[in-house]
Design an enzyme around this catalytic site. Structure first.
Site, mmCIF file in Angstrom:
data_model
loop_
_atom_site.group_PDB
_atom_site.id
_atom_site.type_symbol
_atom_site.label_atom_id
_atom_site.label_comp_id
_atom_site.label_asym_id
_atom_site.label_seq_id
_atom_site.Cartn_x
_atom_site.Cartn_y
_atom_site.Cartn_z
ATOM 1 N NE ARG A 104 -32.136 71.471 -119.150
ATOM 2 C CZ ARG A 104 -33.351 70.999 -118.946
ATOM 3 N NH1 ARG A 104 -33.684 69.813 -119.369
ATOM 4 N NH2 ARG A 104 -34.218 71.716 -118.261
ATOM 5 C CB THR A 108 -26.330 64.357 -117.692
ATOM 6 O OG1 THR A 108 -26.171 65.776 -117.839
ATOM 7 C CG2 THR A 108 -24.965 63.702 -117.565
ATOM 8 C CG ASP A 200 -30.281 82.556 -132.086
ATOM 9 O OD1 ASP A 200 -29.949 83.520 -131.355
ATOM 10 O OD2 ASP A 200 -29.974 81.388 -131.818
ATOM 11 C CG ASP A 203 -27.127 83.917 -133.899
ATOM 12 O OD1 ASP A 203 -26.137 84.049 -133.149
ATOM 13 O OD2 ASP A 203 -27.430 82.855 -134.455
HETATM 14 N N1 URA Z 1 -34.442 81.178 -128.767
HETATM 15 C C1 URA Z 1 -34.470 82.076 -129.780
HETATM 16 O O1 URA Z 1 -33.658 82.991 -129.830
HETATM 17 N N2 URA Z 1 -35.420 81.945 -130.728
HETATM 18 C C2 URA Z 1 -36.349 80.965 -130.708
HETATM 19 O O2 URA Z 1 -37.198 80.913 -131.599
HETATM 20 C C3 URA Z 1 -36.301 80.036 -129.644
HETATM 21 C C4 URA Z 1 -35.338 80.170 -128.693
#
Ligand code: URA
Length: 209
Positions: A104, A108, A200, A203
């Site tokens: 995103r 904008t 994440d 990651d």
């Molecule tokens: N993307 C992720 O990898 N973890 C989240 O908790 C939310 C979005």
């Protein structure tokens, strides 16, 4: 929630528990995401059409069913979606794989596609869009918008863990898209992470921070 399918098989629940745990390292995390995606492929493909052919067993002739050759495309949303591709492909090896990457624009707030490469016949394929986490639902909805703009007509969305906010948003934006998920968590936090979630996913899959 009629178009939401919660795939809560015990094997899936067991593996998701290990995926969530902080102490699960990159290799195990990647292997488990791959395994869960493979198990989910089972349910996602439940409606694939079959056709009957004549075969011969060592004992007798018979009619037996095979897949009728429906065209399928797997579409990972970059980058975490990549972790689910092989697991699904293992069960439907003839599927083609398209990739979509977007973010995103912070000013904008419009989605910007930085990568989009699909098989050239997406309007004839059933597309299985994969991303482990359905958080706000923004990237899933934007990716599906991009696919529909290019002619995609039949789309399923598959994730491991969803926030209720993401499910609602995606349902509102794309009511024609069936959503397959393993677990729905409590909420999103102020940083957009799913709580309790798994952190994440990108990651943890790729060992980055
Ligand atoms: N993307 C992720 O990898 N973890 C989240 O908790 C939310 C979005």
């Amino acid at each position: 929630m009629s178009n939401v399918f919660v795939l809560d098989h015990p094997l899936i629940q067991h593996k998701i528990t290990h995926i969530r745990q902080t102490e699960t390292g990159t290799k195990d995390f990647r292997d488990l995401v791959d395994e869960v995606a493979g198990l989910m492929a089972y349910e996602i493909t439940r409606d694939l059409p079959l056709t009957e052919i004549e075969i011969e067993t060592p004992v007798a002739k018979m009619k037996s069913k095979v897949l009728s050759g429906k065209k399928i495309g797997i579409v990972p949303i970059l980058r975490a979606g990549l972790g689910m591709v092989d697991g699904v492909l293992r069960h439907i090896p003839a599927a083609k794989v398209g990739h979509v990457g977007l973010y995103r624009d912070p000013e904008t707030l419009k989605p910007v596609e930085y990568y989009f490469k699909m098989p050239n016949d997406i309007s004839e394929r059933e597309l299985i869009v994969v991303d482990p986490m359905l958080a706000t639902g923004g990237s899933a909805a934007d990716a599906i918008d991009s696919l529909k703009k290019r002619g995609a007509r039949r789309i399923k969305f598959v994730c491991l863990i969803a926030a209720p906010e993401g499910v609602k948003y995606l349902q509102e934006k794309h009511p024609d898209v069936d959503i397959y998920l393993a677990q729905i968590d409590e909420k999103l936090n102020e940083k957009g992470y799913i709580v309790p979630g798994l952190g994440d996913a990108g990651d943890r899959l790729f060992g980055t921070k």
